[in-house]
Scaffold this active site. Structure first.
Site, PDB file in Angstrom:
ATOM      1  N   ASP A  15      43.769  41.115  54.744  1.00 16.48           N
ATOM      2  CA  ASP A  15      43.159  41.927  53.699  1.00 16.48           C
ATOM      3  C   ASP A  15      42.102  42.807  54.383  1.00 16.48           C
ATOM      4  O   ASP A  15      41.716  42.551  55.527  1.00 16.48           O
ATOM      5  CB  ASP A  15      42.529  41.002  52.653  1.00 16.48           C
ATOM      6  CG  ASP A  15      41.726  41.750  51.618  1.00 16.48           C
ATOM      7  OD1 ASP A  15      42.248  42.723  51.048  1.00 16.48           O
ATOM      8  OD2 ASP A  15      40.563  41.363  51.390  1.00 16.48           O
ATOM      9  N   ASP A  17      38.974  44.833  52.495  1.00 13.53           N
ATOM     10  CA  ASP A  17      37.640  44.699  51.910  1.00 13.53           C
ATOM     11  C   ASP A  17      37.268  43.223  51.772  1.00 13.53           C
ATOM     12  O   ASP A  17      38.002  42.439  51.161  1.00 13.53           O
ATOM     13  CB  ASP A  17      37.596  45.343  50.525  1.00 13.53           C
ATOM     14  CG  ASP A  17      37.930  46.815  50.566  1.00 13.53           C
ATOM     15  OD1 ASP A  17      37.006  47.620  50.687  1.00 13.53           O
ATOM     16  OD2 ASP A  17      39.132  47.149  50.484  1.00 13.53           O
TER      17      ASP A  17
END
Length: 225
Positions: A15, A17
């Site tokens: 991922d 953020d």
């Protein structure tokens, strides 16, 4: 080069953020600027932890007061938030401590890497190019018109297909329930990062199989038994 074909894990999807980058302040500041322009109240940076993770439209909808959530208003606010974020995207954003060291280790191992984010695709690519150009990410994918956002597993499975690897050979590393659910739905091994936006409790309650407090704690998962 060390053999990375250990424990069955042969690649990692990250991922973005809250996992690789701390983008929270720049996102919050940009949305607050948009809200102020429309006469709506803003939020603290910490408030945005619970708004982020499901794409920009959901983020903006959550930030708007209930009376401001008409489809037309959300559309306008999403457009303006994107414009403001494009201008303010990297004022405070930084990689988390230990991330670059982890990527250096993975590069030495020759481990294939990918990024999968619910951030719009153009922003995702912009961030990876700006902060992680020293490392070779085989696939970088943000929110786009081809796939539903996470936790729908289609985008993660497409990455596995494009990298010619089975889903079960991937570590899926993220900071939210969305990421843990994506990993489970795709048949990947869910690694939760305690330093991200949501915290250990959410991760452990949503399918996290290994929780790490520092990026280098991911490396033992790749070691031979």
């Amino acid at each position: 080069m060390n053999d990375y074909r250990t424990n069955g894990f042969r690649a990692i999807i990250f991922d973005l953020d809250g996992t690789l980058l701390d983008t929270l302040a720049d996102i919050g500041d940009s949305v607050n600027l948009m809200l102020a322009e429309y006469g709506f109240p803003g939020y603290t940076t910490d408030d945005y932890r619970r708004f982020i993770g499901n794409g920009i439209r959901v983020l903006v909808t959550r930030a708007l007061p209930v009376e401001g959530r008409s489809e037309e208003m959300v559309d306008a606010c999403v457009r303006r938030a994107r414009e403001l974020y494009w201008e303010n995207w990297n004022r405070k954003t930084r990689p988390y401590a230990g991330i670059t060291e982890l990527l250096d280790h993975l590069k030495k191992r020759g481990l294939p890497l990918a990024v999968l984010s619910n951030k719009p695709h153009d922003f995702t690519v912009r961030y990876v190019n700006a902060y992680f150009d020293k490392w070779d990410f085989k696939v970088v994918m943000g929110q786009n018109d081809h796939f539903a956002v996470k936790p729908d597993p289609a985008s993660a499975l497409d990455i596995a297909r494009r990298m010619s690897l089975s889903p079960e050979s991937f570590l899926f590393v993220g900071d939210s329930a969305v990421d843990m659910k994506t990993a489970a739905a795709a048949g990947m091994y869910a690694v939760g990062v305690a330093w991200g936006f949501r915290g250990p409790k959410e991760l452990l309650e949503n399918g996290c199989r290994t929780l790490v407090d520092h990026p280098l704690e991911i490396l033992p998962l790749l070691e031979a038994d």
